[in-house]
Design an enzyme around this catalytic site. Structure first.
Site, PDB file in Angstrom:
ATOM      1  N   ASP A  92       0.750  -1.082   0.038  1.00  0.00           N
ATOM      2  CA  ASP A  92      -0.118  -0.059   0.100  1.00  0.00           C
ATOM      3  C   ASP A  92       0.772   1.258   0.143  1.00  0.00           C
ATOM      4  OD1 ASP A  92      -2.894   0.809   0.356  1.00  0.00           O
ATOM      5  OD2 ASP A  92      -1.881   2.025   2.010  1.00  0.00           O
TER       6      ASP A  92
ATOM      7  N   TYR B 216      -2.522  10.909   1.708  1.00  0.00           N
ATOM      8  CA  TYR B 216      -3.285  11.374   0.556  1.00  0.00           C
ATOM      9  C   TYR B 216      -3.486  12.805   0.060  1.00  0.00           C
ATOM     10  CZ  TYR B 216      -5.009   6.553   1.564  1.00  0.00           C
ATOM     11  OH  TYR B 216      -4.937   5.129   1.682  1.00  0.00           O
TER      12      TYR B 216
ATOM     13  N   HIS C 110      -6.664  -6.790  -0.969  1.00  0.00           N
ATOM     14  CA  HIS C 110      -5.705  -5.884  -0.643  1.00  0.00           C
ATOM     15  C   HIS C 110      -4.791  -6.419   0.302  1.00  0.00           C
ATOM     16  CE1 HIS C 110      -4.113  -1.863  -0.682  1.00  0.00           C
ATOM     17  NE2 HIS C 110      -4.105  -1.846   0.463  1.00  0.00           N
TER      18      HIS C 110
END
Length: 288
Positions: free
Chosen positions: A106, A213, A267
């Site tokens: 990730d 982010y 994931h």
């Protein structure tokens, strides 16, 4: 299934790149750096640390800046990719090394991609778990499928409200991120969830985690470069956040690449099929 075993794992902290970083270390031998993703911390690698140490590696698993016991500098710009890469470079030097095998998942995988591009001399072999290559992701994010999957990243750009929503009802949303998107019952135990909630609940942590982010949206990274390292990409095909198309066309950017797709994993591939992941990593890192 490989299990967490904290016996003999040493905890360290030091000032690295003007940020105090915490990391866990186990084993001896060729160094392997494990970089976690959102919304985890070093505990993500609980099922990899001891097996890799037993396989003859010196395993180093840090809390990235903003997470858990590491410092949480304020401001979105503190989480620009250049700063995240400089942290990892500094940690490699801090632990007395010139280079290391680097494994990332990730956000940790995105940092690992960039580390191999910006500072290739610090990376021996590179292994990535469900983290898109920056150039490929720029291609895919323009397509409706990946755009829809990435809705949360757009939502995280709003100040304050995402923090409030995630913290609500004892971090119910955080728990849901793991429970709802995992395809393996038991991959995340009650103890795992408790640890992740406690980590995200530390002062300043949640905003710091979301700033990854926000910084990615505001500050373009350096130019994308070819990666010549031997590279392994492990990809859980049932990833709800990232399209399988992120594994397509990578050879243009990473010619020395092996891709291992795992249809029964999502994931959270390291938590769902740890024995499989551990075997793949050990074989890749050991094989001449």
């Amino acid at each position: 299934m490989a299990a967490a075993d904290e016996a003999g794992w040493a905890h360290h902290e030091a000032l690295v790149n003007n940020v105090r970083l915490h990391w866990v270390e186990a084993g001896s031998g060729a160094p392997v750096l494990l970089l976690h993703g959102f919304p985890e911390f070093w505990w993500e690698w609980r099922r990899q640390i001891q097996p890799l140490a037993d396989a003859g590696f010196r395993v180093i698993a840090p809390d990235l800046r903003g997470y858990n016991l590491s410092d949480k500098p304020s401001g979105v710009s503190a989480y620009r990719m250049e700063n995240l890469v400089a942290d990892v470079e500094g940690l490699i030097r801090q632990t007395g090394l010139q280079r290391a095998h680097v494994v990332g998942h990730d956000w940790g995988g995105i940092v690992a991609w960039w580390l191999a591009m910006i500072s290739p001399e610090r990376v021996d072999r590179l292994a990535i778990l469900n983290a898109p290559h920056p150039a490929v992701f720029r291609r895919e994010i323009r397509k409706p499928d990946q755009m829809l999957r990435s809705w949360y990243a757009a939502a995280f750009q709003v100040p304050v409200l995402p923090e409030m929503a995630i913290r609500r009802n004892d971090f119910a949303m955080l728990e849901g991120i793991f429970r709802a998107s995992s395809v393996r019952p038991g991959a995340f135990t009650d103890d795992d969830i408790r640890r992740y909630k406690a980590s995200a609940g530390r002062p300043g942590a949640l905003t710091a985690m979301l700033n990854y982010y926000r910084a990615a949206a505001r500050y373009p990274g350096p130019p994308t470069r070819r990666i010549d390292h031997r590279t392994l990409l492990i990809w859980g095909e049932r990833d709800q956040a990232l399209s399988i198309r992120n594994t397509h066309g990578l050879e243009e950017w990473v010619p020395n690449l092996r891709i291992k797709r795992i249809p029964e994993a999502s994931h959270w591939v390291a938590a769902e099929v740890p024995d499989r992941v551990n075997a793949l990593l050990a074989d890749f890192l050991i094989r001449p």
